[in-house]
Design a protein around this motif. Structure first.
Motif, mmCIF file in Angstrom:
data_model
loop_
_atom_site.group_PDB
_atom_site.id
_atom_site.type_symbol
_atom_site.label_atom_id
_atom_site.label_comp_id
_atom_site.label_asym_id
_atom_site.label_seq_id
_atom_site.Cartn_x
_atom_site.Cartn_y
_atom_site.Cartn_z
ATOM 1 N N LYS A 1 5.700 6.557 33.409
ATOM 2 C CA LYS A 1 7.176 6.156 33.764
ATOM 3 C C LYS A 1 8.059 7.824 33.582
ATOM 4 O O LYS A 1 9.040 7.896 33.700
ATOM 5 C CB LYS A 1 7.787 5.352 32.818
ATOM 6 C CG LYS A 1 7.302 4.058 33.101
ATOM 7 C CD LYS A 1 8.124 2.922 32.190
ATOM 8 C CE LYS A 1 7.531 1.785 32.280
ATOM 9 N NZ LYS A 1 8.105 0.551 31.450
ATOM 10 N N ILE A 2 7.233 8.858 32.691
ATOM 11 C CA ILE A 2 7.847 10.136 32.902
ATOM 12 C C ILE A 2 7.809 10.844 34.221
ATOM 13 O O ILE A 2 6.928 11.081 34.738
ATOM 14 C CB ILE A 2 6.852 11.015 31.872
ATOM 15 C CG1 ILE A 2 6.786 10.326 30.649
ATOM 16 C CG2 ILE A 2 7.415 12.566 31.893
ATOM 17 C CD1 ILE A 2 5.637 10.956 29.637
ATOM 18 N N GLY A 3 9.064 10.968 34.640
ATOM 19 C CA GLY A 3 9.366 11.760 35.790
ATOM 20 C C GLY A 3 8.942 13.137 36.098
ATOM 21 O O GLY A 3 8.544 14.020 34.745
ATOM 22 N N ALA B 1 17.208 14.398 36.097
ATOM 23 C CA ALA B 1 18.640 14.589 36.114
ATOM 24 C C ALA B 1 19.283 13.156 36.885
ATOM 25 O O ALA B 1 20.164 12.562 36.154
ATOM 26 C CB ALA B 1 19.095 15.969 36.500
ATOM 27 N N LEU B 2 18.499 12.769 37.851
ATOM 28 C CA LEU B 2 19.041 11.648 38.401
ATOM 29 C C LEU B 2 18.472 10.203 38.200
ATOM 30 O O LEU B 2 18.667 9.348 38.974
ATOM 31 C CB LEU B 2 18.862 11.757 40.061
ATOM 32 C CG LEU B 2 19.785 12.949 40.730
ATOM 33 C CD1 LEU B 2 19.412 13.120 41.902
ATOM 34 C CD2 LEU B 2 21.241 12.698 40.359
#
Length: 84
Positions: A30-32, A39-40
């Motif tokens: 789940k880490i972008g 940020a979004l």
């Protein structure tokens, strides 16, 4: 009024049991990737036009005009490293 408050509390407790954040396996997925997507909070699926599109929406690479390369590395807590 008491019935309304009791109903809200009952609903809150019944929904809270399904919030399993941090208790399931592979939460690191789940880490972008990328500062814009982080940020979004992941709401960049339709507007990704950089190399992080491979993570957010692989179909976004069809709109690339130039060749691009991206390296990302994050040091997280508890000796967790995330590289992309």
């Amino acid at each position: 009024m008491i019935c309304l408050c009791a109903g809200i509390v009952n609903f809150t407790f019944s929904v809270a049991q399904f919030n399993n954040v941090g208790t399931s396996a592979a939460n690191f997925l789940k880490i972008g990737v990328g500062s814009r997507g982080a940020a979004l909070d992941g709401a960049v699926v339709a507007s990704v036009d950089d190399p992080s599109a491979l993570f957010w929406n692989p179909a976004g690479i069809a709109h690339f005009q130039n060749n691009e390369l991206m390296f990302a590395h994050n040091d997280w807590i508890a000796d967790l490293n995330h590289s992309f």
